[in-house]
Design a protein around this motif. Structure first.
Motif, mmCIF file in Angstrom:
data_model
loop_
_atom_site.group_PDB
_atom_site.id
_atom_site.type_symbol
_atom_site.label_atom_id
_atom_site.label_comp_id
_atom_site.label_asym_id
_atom_site.label_seq_id
_atom_site.Cartn_x
_atom_site.Cartn_y
_atom_site.Cartn_z
ATOM 1 N N TYR A 284 1.066 2.868 -10.633
ATOM 2 C CA TYR A 284 0.608 2.405 -9.326
ATOM 3 C C TYR A 284 0.848 0.910 -9.156
ATOM 4 O O TYR A 284 1.271 0.459 -8.092
ATOM 5 N N GLU B 145 1.733 2.961 -3.665
ATOM 6 C CA GLU B 145 1.604 4.348 -3.177
ATOM 7 C C GLU B 145 2.960 4.967 -2.878
ATOM 8 O O GLU B 145 3.177 6.152 -3.121
ATOM 9 N N LYS B 146 3.865 4.161 -2.374
ATOM 10 C CA LYS B 146 5.167 4.672 -1.937
ATOM 11 C C LYS B 146 6.013 5.207 -3.092
ATOM 12 O O LYS B 146 6.646 6.251 -2.972
ATOM 13 N N PHE C 104 4.877 5.597 -6.419
ATOM 14 C CA PHE C 104 4.054 5.969 -7.573
ATOM 15 C C PHE C 104 4.656 7.133 -8.361
ATOM 16 O O PHE C 104 4.808 7.057 -9.583
#
Length: 100
Positions: free
Chosen positions: A80, A85-86, A88
């Motif tokens: 992370y 988030e994109k 991960f």
């Protein structure tokens, strides 16, 4: 100190943190293999790491479960931190493959 020797510059703060955590895990896992676990316990423990599957450790001692789960947590944290988030999932996949 090893992590500081590898990446001493301030911009490598995250790398030092991750490297320190991984070095500690190598030491803990080494002790599990060398001192604490039986050969029969090590088979599913090793398989769990190769498959990255916690189901393999369900019948093992609690200390092995804690170790495996903590390593998964740290690996997720690193993925992370690197990918956000994109990315991960992509980073996590790469980190898992480095263990093989």
């Amino acid at each position: 100190m090893c992590a500081a020797g590898v990446a001493f510059e301030a911009k490598y703060k995250s790398l030092r943190k991750w490297l320190t955590k991984m070095i500690i895990f190598v030491l803990v896992i080494d002790d599990i293999y060398d001192i604490h676990a039986t050969f029969e316990e090590l088979k599913p423990f090793t398989t769990a790491f190769h498959r990255w599957d916690a189901k393999e450790i369900e019948e093992l001692p609690e200390y092995m479960k804690i170790c495996f789960n903590a390593l998964q947590d740290i690996t997720n944290e690193i993925a992370y931190d690197i990918g956000g988030e994109k990315n991960f999932d992509m980073v996590l996949h790469c980190l898992k493959k480095t263990g093989h």
